[in-house]
Design a protein around this motif. Structure first.
Motif, mmCIF file in Angstrom:
data_model
loop_
_atom_site.group_PDB
_atom_site.id
_atom_site.type_symbol
_atom_site.label_atom_id
_atom_site.label_comp_id
_atom_site.label_asym_id
_atom_site.label_seq_id
_atom_site.Cartn_x
_atom_site.Cartn_y
_atom_site.Cartn_z
ATOM 1 N N ASP A 591 0.827 -1.209 0.000
ATOM 2 C CA ASP A 591 0.000 0.000 0.000
ATOM 3 C C ASP A 591 0.863 1.262 0.000
ATOM 4 N N LEU A 592 1.870 1.279 -0.890
ATOM 5 C CA LEU A 592 2.760 2.437 -0.991
ATOM 6 C C LEU A 592 2.456 3.219 -2.260
ATOM 7 N N ALA A 593 2.560 4.530 -2.145
ATOM 8 C CA ALA A 593 2.488 5.365 -3.343
ATOM 9 C C ALA A 593 3.803 5.235 -4.113
ATOM 10 N N PRO A 594 3.779 5.225 -5.445
ATOM 11 C CA PRO A 594 5.019 5.037 -6.221
ATOM 12 C C PRO A 594 6.115 6.039 -5.875
ATOM 13 N N HIS A 595 5.718 7.283 -5.531
ATOM 14 C CA HIS A 595 6.754 8.290 -5.248
ATOM 15 C C HIS A 595 7.492 8.009 -3.942
ATOM 16 N N GLN A 596 6.997 7.067 -3.125
ATOM 17 C CA GLN A 596 7.670 6.741 -1.875
ATOM 18 C C GLN A 596 8.832 5.774 -2.082
ATOM 19 N N LEU A 597 9.040 5.330 -3.329
ATOM 20 C CA LEU A 597 10.152 4.429 -3.633
ATOM 21 C C LEU A 597 11.089 5.111 -4.626
ATOM 22 N N GLU A 598 12.377 5.067 -4.334
ATOM 23 C CA GLU A 598 13.390 5.631 -5.232
ATOM 24 C C GLU A 598 14.450 4.558 -5.477
ATOM 25 N N LEU A 599 14.784 4.347 -6.742
ATOM 26 C CA LEU A 599 15.769 3.344 -7.125
ATOM 27 C C LEU A 599 17.076 4.033 -7.460
ATOM 28 N N GLU A 600 18.164 3.600 -6.804
ATOM 29 C CA GLU A 600 19.481 4.193 -7.023
ATOM 30 C C GLU A 600 20.272 3.345 -8.002
ATOM 31 N N LEU A 601 20.813 4.019 -9.027
ATOM 32 C CA LEU A 601 21.621 3.351 -10.044
ATOM 33 C C LEU A 601 23.010 3.955 -10.044
ATOM 34 N N THR A 602 24.002 3.127 -10.276
ATOM 35 C CA THR A 602 25.359 3.645 -10.473
ATOM 36 C C THR A 602 25.587 3.890 -11.952
#
Length: 740
Positions: A591-602
């Motif tokens: 039940d998370l809003a998409p903006h609450q997840l951030e994916l870090e890439l190198t």
């Protein structure tokens, strides 16, 4: 035979009509009564004249559809007029017919004579026929009929020969213009090698003035270095069974003027009067060869240093090992790494780093023998191959060369008006003692180089078997990773990321930790590379994604309900076709809003399979998930990624942050990165913030978020919750003064 040659059809009809009228008139007593013969001869004359007129008009390209529509009415009208004349006075028939045909032929001859040079013979013969008929018409007597018939027959033969010449010349001109219009050379040679046909392009390619100069010459006369045996052998290929045509070859021809001409030869068989000929097309591939040479060089030459790259090195080393095996000789492979090269890039920029690489490469090359090989292996790594060494001497030769290299690097480099000290660590592996193939030797030399770095840098080490312990350690880790998830050996810790201005906790980064039942605590930099090599990183990444989202879901009812959680993603995960679906399902389940997840890439993740990465990131952005670029500024192409990939956040690498209090250059560089991020509408996170002074400077520069030990170390979920509560209970203060 050729439907497009309609002039022959019209002239044939005209000649047949005239001959039919003459025959009916001469034999008419046995065929038709007099009145009907007049009608027949009148219409025959009209058809004959119309046929010669239409044939001539078509031959010179003046026959139009309108003319064709008037042809039948004209024949009918002319036939009726001639029939009435003959019925009025039968004695007019022969001279009148000769007059009509004579005028028509004379007119046709004049038309043809005036149009084209190659039509003049045909035009002249038709004018002679027409003039002969006019003379006969004026002086016709029955007793000269035989002479008229013989004269007409001879002139008919001449006109037919003229017609054959005109048509053949027209076809030859068409054929010649066709082959001369080709953009490549063309020639036809016989079995003996003599040229029968050539075009102008072929003549120019081979250094002749005109195509006519080539006719009758042997192909060996065209190319001085071509022998008759070579020419005969080429022709025999066209006599072989099952050959696919055209036969394509590439060659470099030596011309009469001494120049070289790279060409592609396309050969096809051609049979004329039962004899086999060879049609050869010559394509000038000079430009193509230049491009191929440039591509070949680009594939083998390092663009920065101008020496061999990794691909060329592997080929040359393999060749050297094969030669050493055949001759009973040895080779030494030196793996060279410039120590602390990253600092040069970070402090002076990549242009200075590239200049250092070029200078170092030239300095290395100056220490080598002509037969030695130097290559840039990648980054700040070089490899030297010392081939063709006597048995038992490779190790000592390698050590001597390594010592010379280390001493040469210690002299320092002049870059950007600064003298920069640099050193080199060198690992040595020898054939055949340390490996029999290029891959093994390079790997073992690399292992020895890392041992030299561990010894304090600016050192050299010769490989020995015990150095494989690290590789074996990787195998042990790989084995321990299998089943570690099921055994609940992994857990996540969370590092706070706060608003630089208000100190509010806005983001947390989830970090993976492993406590192995077999190995004890294993740091990420030890097990993550092994997991990537084995492919287990996908399973680990899925576990991290699910656990982080589950924890975020548990936090939603409390203090951390509006915090964004950040997790690291590997290239393997982005390449997984089901990755976007996994992210979507994890958000829905918790039940998370998409903006609450951030994916870090190198940056390395973006380099690998950029097209696929770009497509996956587009799907993630459409989903509403944030994308962050970690360790910004530490690679060669970071700026290009800002335009190529649509990112939300830049994380400024700790290497830039650590010196901003004491280094004006670092301070200016971080300020420039922040300004650039603002202009692109990106959020900026500074990593490695360890002092209040750094936090204050970054806040003043306009950095949005701070992360580092000054704010908080990575801590378990319960401690992070207390940290967040403490932040809320205390009055906001700038610069992260509430760090724990």
């Amino acid at each position: 035979m050729q439907r497009k040659e309609k002039h022959a059809l019209f002239w044939g009809i005209g000649q047949l009509a005239v001959m039919s009228g003459s025959a009916v008139w001469l034999l008419g007593d046995f065929l038709l009564p007099i009145p009907w013969r007049f009608y027949f001869c009148g219409f025959s004359l009209a058809i004959g004249m119309a046929g010669y007129w239409a044939g001539t008009q078509f031959f010179i390209g003046k026959l139009r559809s309108m003319h064709m529509r008037l042809l039948i009415p004209g024949i009918i009208s002319g036939g009726l007029i001639f029939s009435l004349l003959w019925n009025t006075n039968g004695s007019w028939l022969v001279p009148g017919s000769a007059l009509g045909i004579g005028l028509m032929m004379f007119w046709a001859g004049l038309r043809l004579f005036a149009v084209e040079h190659r039509y003049r013979i045909l035009g002249l013969t038709l004018m002679l026929r027409g003039g002969f008929n006019l003379i006969i018409a004026a002086t016709f007597q029955t007793e000269v009929y035989v002479a008229w018939f013989i004269g007409s027959g001879c002139l008919k033969v001449l006109s037919m020969l003229g017609l054959v010449y005109a048509v053949q010349d027209e076809i030859q001109q068409r054929y010649a213009r066709t082959i001369d219009s080709l953009s490549h050379g063309f020639l036809i040679r016989d079995r003996r090698g003599y040229v029968h046909v050539a075009n102008e392009r072929c003549a120019r390619l081979l250094g002749f003035n005109t195509a006519q100069e080539l006719i009758g010459l042997h192909v060996c006369d065209l190319l001085p270095h071509l022998t008759r045996d070579m020419a005969d052998q080429y022709f025999r290929r066209f006599e072989a069974e099952g050959v696919q045509y055209p036969i394509a070859d590439t060659a470099v021809m030596r011309l009469r003027n001494g120049n070289s001409l790279p060409v592609e030869l396309l050969g096809s068989p051609y049979i004329e009067r039962g004899r086999l000929y060879c049609l050869v097309q010559l394509l000038d591939i000079s430009e193509r060869k230049k491009k191929d040479d440039l591509l070949y060089q680009a594939a083998r030459i390092d663009s920065i240093t101008g020496f061999f790259n990794r691909y060329a090195l592997t080929a040359r080393l393999t060749q050297a090992l094969e030669q050493a095996a055949a001759d009973g000789r040895e080779c030494a492979v030196l793996f060279i790494d410039l120590d602390k090269f990253k600092r040069v890039n970070d402090s002076f920029g990549h242009a200075a780093g590239d200049e250092l690489l070029r200078t170092a490469a030239n300095r290395l090359h100056g220490l080598l023998r002509p037969q030695d090989v130097l290559a840039r292996f990648g980054g700040d790594e070089f490899i030297v191959v010392i081939p063709d060494l006597p048995p038992g001497s490779a190790a000592q030769m390698g050590v001597d060369c390594a010592v010379a290299i280390i001493n040469a690097m210690r002299k320092g480099f002049e870059l950007s008006y600064h003298t920069i000290s640099a050193s080199a660590s060198v690992g040595i592996a020898c054939y055949p003692n340390h490996g029999s193939d290029s891959e093994t030797l390079i790997r073992n030399a690399d292992i020895a180089m890392y041992e030299a770095k561990k010894a304090g840098r600016a050192e050299q080490r010769v490989f020995y078997d015990a150095m494989n312990a690290a590789a074996k350690d990787g195998l042990v880790i790989d084995g321990a990773l299998r089943g570690a998830i099921e055994a609940n050996e992994f857990h996540l810790v969370y590092q706070a990321i706060t608003n630089a201005h208000t100190g509010k906790l806005t983001k947390v980064e989830a970090l993976l930790r492993w406590h192995s039942s077999l190995l004890g605590p294993v740091p990420p930099d030890r097990f993550i590379p092994v997991a990537e090599d084995s492919g287990m990183i996908i399973e680990l990444g899925t576990w991290v994604l699910e656990q982080a989202c589950r924890q975020m879901g548990a936090w939603k009812q409390g203090t951390l309900d509006d915090v964004t959680i950040s997790i690291n993603v590997s290239a393997w995960q982005l390449a997984d076709p089901g990755f976007v679906k996994l992210v979507s399902q994890a958000l829905i389940r918790n039940d998370l809003a998409p903006h609450q997840l951030e994916l870090e890439l190198t940056e390395r993740v973006l380099i690998e399979d950029a097209a696929n990465v770009q497509a996956v990131l587009g799907q993630l952005r459409a989903l509403g998930v944030g994308i962050s670029l970690d360790d910004f500024g530490t690679g060669y192409s970071s700026l290009s990624y800002l335009t190529q990939f649509h990112l939300n956040t830049l994380k400024i690498d700790r290497a830039f942050v650590m010196d901003i209090e004491h280094s004006e250059r670092s301070n200016n560089l971080v300020h420039a990165i922040i300004a650039m991020g603002h202009s692109l509408g990106l959020q900026l996170v500074a990593e490695g913030v360890e002092t209040a002074g750094q936090a204050a400077i970054l806040e003043k520069m306009g950095c949005h978020y701070l992360q580092g030990y000054h704010i908080s170390r990575p801590i378990p979920p319960a401690e992070l919750l207390r940290f967040a509560d403490q932040r809320i209970s205390m009055a906001p203060a700038p610069h992260g003064d509430f760090a724990i």
